[in-house]
Design an enzyme around this catalytic site. Sequence first.
Site, PDB file in Angstrom:
ATOM      1  N   ARG A  24       4.429  10.595  11.982  1.00 22.27           N
ATOM      2  CA  ARG A  24       5.424  11.754  12.652  1.00 22.27           C
ATOM      3  C   ARG A  24       6.428  11.966  13.329  1.00 22.27           C
ATOM      4  O   ARG A  24       6.413   9.928  14.220  1.00 22.27           O
ATOM      5  CB  ARG A  24       3.839  12.705  13.350  1.00 22.27           C
ATOM      6  CG  ARG A  24       3.294  13.772  13.155  1.00 22.27           C
ATOM      7  CD  ARG A  24       4.461  14.761  12.726  1.00 22.27           C
ATOM      8  NE  ARG A  24       2.867  16.155  11.688  1.00 22.27           N
ATOM      9  CZ  ARG A  24       3.569  15.358  10.481  1.00 22.27           C
ATOM     10  NH1 ARG A  24       3.702  15.088   9.729  1.00 22.27           N
ATOM     11  NH2 ARG A  24       2.288  16.568   9.547  1.00 22.27           N
ATOM     12  N   HIS A  51      11.536  13.873   6.180  1.00 26.91           N
ATOM     13  CA  HIS A  51      10.185  13.918   5.745  1.00 26.91           C
ATOM     14  C   HIS A  51      10.216  14.506   4.071  1.00 26.91           C
ATOM     15  O   HIS A  51       9.239  15.786   3.842  1.00 26.91           O
ATOM     16  CB  HIS A  51       9.562  15.298   6.682  1.00 26.91           C
ATOM     17  CG  HIS A  51       8.396  15.034   7.662  1.00 26.91           C
ATOM     18  ND1 HIS A  51       8.237  15.142   8.895  1.00 26.91           N
ATOM     19  CD2 HIS A  51       7.338  14.732   7.152  1.00 26.91           C
ATOM     20  CE1 HIS A  51       7.196  15.964   8.612  1.00 26.91           C
ATOM     21  NE2 HIS A  51       6.588  15.642   7.732  1.00 26.91           N
ATOM     22  N   ILE A  52       9.489  13.161   2.928  1.00 28.79           N
ATOM     23  CA  ILE A  52       9.536  14.044   1.888  1.00 28.79           C
ATOM     24  C   ILE A  52       8.301  12.655   2.040  1.00 28.79           C
ATOM     25  O   ILE A  52       7.998  12.771   0.143  1.00 28.79           O
ATOM     26  CB  ILE A  52      10.761  13.451   1.097  1.00 28.79           C
ATOM     27  CG1 ILE A  52      11.276  12.034   1.299  1.00 28.79           C
ATOM     28  CG2 ILE A  52      12.071  14.947   1.358  1.00 28.79           C
ATOM     29  CD1 ILE A  52      12.063  11.942   0.325  1.00 28.79           C
ATOM     30  N   GLU A  96      13.498  16.330  14.508  1.00 29.32           N
ATOM     31  CA  GLU A  96      13.435  16.362  13.481  1.00 29.32           C
ATOM     32  C   GLU A  96      14.288  17.771  12.987  1.00 29.32           C
ATOM     33  O   GLU A  96      12.793  18.610  13.660  1.00 29.32           O
ATOM     34  CB  GLU A  96      12.562  15.756  12.634  1.00 29.32           C
ATOM     35  CG  GLU A  96      11.648  16.924  12.068  1.00 29.32           C
ATOM     36  CD  GLU A  96      10.707  15.188  11.086  1.00 29.32           C
ATOM     37  OE1 GLU A  96      10.596  14.548  11.269  1.00 29.32           O
ATOM     38  OE2 GLU A  96      10.154  16.484   9.994  1.00 29.32           O
ATOM     39  N   ILE A 115       6.109   7.007   8.466  1.00 29.49           N
ATOM     40  CA  ILE A 115       5.492   8.013   7.716  1.00 29.49           C
ATOM     41  C   ILE A 115       4.740   8.617   8.432  1.00 29.49           C
ATOM     42  O   ILE A 115       4.331  10.032   7.708  1.00 29.49           O
ATOM     43  CB  ILE A 115       4.745   7.649   6.417  1.00 29.49           C
ATOM     44  CG1 ILE A 115       3.611   6.755   6.649  1.00 29.49           C
ATOM     45  CG2 ILE A 115       6.278   6.976   5.487  1.00 29.49           C
ATOM     46  CD1 ILE A 115       3.075   6.654   4.824  1.00 29.49           C
ATOM     47  N   ARG A 124      -7.800   3.705  16.175  1.00 25.50           N
ATOM     48  CA  ARG A 124      -9.102   4.080  17.402  1.00 25.50           C
ATOM     49  C   ARG A 124     -10.574   4.053  17.414  1.00 25.50           C
ATOM     50  O   ARG A 124     -10.955   3.281  17.936  1.00 25.50           O
ATOM     51  CB  ARG A 124      -8.998   5.162  17.628  1.00 25.50           C
ATOM     52  CG  ARG A 124      -7.374   6.225  18.710  1.00 25.50           C
ATOM     53  CD  ARG A 124      -7.970   8.257  18.587  1.00 25.50           C
ATOM     54  NE  ARG A 124      -8.073   8.317  17.182  1.00 25.50           N
ATOM     55  CZ  ARG A 124      -8.160   9.678  17.555  1.00 25.50           C
ATOM     56  NH1 ARG A 124      -8.233  10.012  18.448  1.00 25.50           N
ATOM     57  NH2 ARG A 124      -7.957  10.097  16.012  1.00 25.50           N
ATOM     58  N   ARG A 129      -6.881   7.914   5.916  1.00 21.54           N
ATOM     59  CA  ARG A 129      -7.167   8.061   4.446  1.00 21.54           C
ATOM     60  C   ARG A 129      -6.007   7.619   3.515  1.00 21.54           C
ATOM     61  O   ARG A 129      -5.508   6.972   2.901  1.00 21.54           O
ATOM     62  CB  ARG A 129      -6.952   9.948   3.780  1.00 21.54           C
ATOM     63  CG  ARG A 129      -8.896  10.084   3.949  1.00 21.54           C
ATOM     64  CD  ARG A 129      -8.808  11.371   3.950  1.00 21.54           C
ATOM     65  NE  ARG A 129      -8.372  12.196   4.443  1.00 21.54           N
ATOM     66  CZ  ARG A 129      -8.972  13.374   5.481  1.00 21.54           C
ATOM     67  NH1 ARG A 129      -9.752  13.768   4.679  1.00 21.54           N
ATOM     68  NH2 ARG A 129      -8.291  14.111   6.599  1.00 21.54           N
TER      69      ARG A 129
HETATM   70  C1  GLV Z   1       3.505  15.991   6.469  1.00 22.38           C
HETATM   71  O1  GLV Z   1       4.054  15.615   6.732  1.00 22.38           O
HETATM   72  C2  GLV Z   1       1.525  16.358   6.558  1.00 22.38           C
HETATM   73  O2  GLV Z   1       1.630  16.324   7.445  1.00 22.38           O
HETATM   74  O3  GLV Z   1       1.601  17.017   5.161  1.00 22.38           O
END
Ligand code: GLV
Length: 333
Positions: free
Chosen positions: A244, A291-292, A273, A242, A183, A161
């Site tokens: 992991r 991580h925002i 992290e 963005i 995938r 998404r």
């Molecule tokens: C943020 O990294 C989430 O997985 O919601």
Amino acid sequence: MSTSNPKPRILISRGVFPEVVQRLETYFEVEPNPTDTVWTKAELIDRLRDKDGAFTTGTDRIDAEVLAACPKLKICANMAVGFNNFDVAAMDAAGVVGTNTPDVLTETTADFGFALLMATARRIAESEHYLRAGRWERWSFDMFAGSDIHGATLGILGMGRIGQGIAKRGAHGFGMKVIYHNRSRLDAASESACKATYVSKQELLQIADHLVLVLPYSAESHHAIGAAELALMKPTATLVNIARGGIVDDAALAAALRQGQIAAAGLDVFEGEPKVHPDLLTVPNVVLTPHIASSSVPTRLAMAQLAADNLVEFFGKHKVLTPVTALPSGVSR
Ligand code: GLV
């Protein structure tokens, strides 16, 4: 004598919006974490062993050891779309339900992915640091000249998404050519909505001007971008993560940035992290954020409310809205 059942006992593992804590307190006996302390595993177990459910975040590892120590536990509702903090096989084996918070963060996270891409390609953070340091003394023809977004080729690795949200922003907002690898290939209607073309991972790495990573972390995606993959990318390319930490080999990335193997990177997530690889802190051509990506006020509140909804539905109606584990008999979605 009262015949009513005692309220289920819930642990909230981290600080969270007061209105969400209050809402949970109307249904449950709640142990919150008002100081937002990051507990060690032993501290988490101590608080979780007498609980029926938990409101968790991505920083809480729920594994076989925790599950064995907490036999009353029936559900962990994660306030995150990613759930790599859950050992899903161990939760399935223990009959503990896990839930996540998809959909409510898609657009906000896609906005951030695009913001980080813009900041990286147009060298916004690097030039701001230069200005703040008092080093701006005159105009020059190539001062912080970066690469263009409009009309460039946007590569997306992981086309769920959020990946599709980024693709739409690129294709429709910035006239980008969008290529992706995933995938499984999207159906024709979704590809057409994103104006996206499916390519192999190798083609993606070789062709993209800007590569955005939005795939889930798993053993399979560990170091999906390492030295070999970085070597395939264009020297003018930017990389944005963005997804992991652990999907990128951060040491290899720092080396590639230093050697000019790629132009720049924007990173919101890191291996291990909140520690950040020291080499990444010393290369100039990287934008670093803590991580925002999902962190707008309305979205973080919606995520917290969805995690709370899962707990309320589970204990009130034997239902969950967004499960990520197998459901024990008697529980439906
Ligand atoms: C943020 O990294 C989430 O997985 O919601």
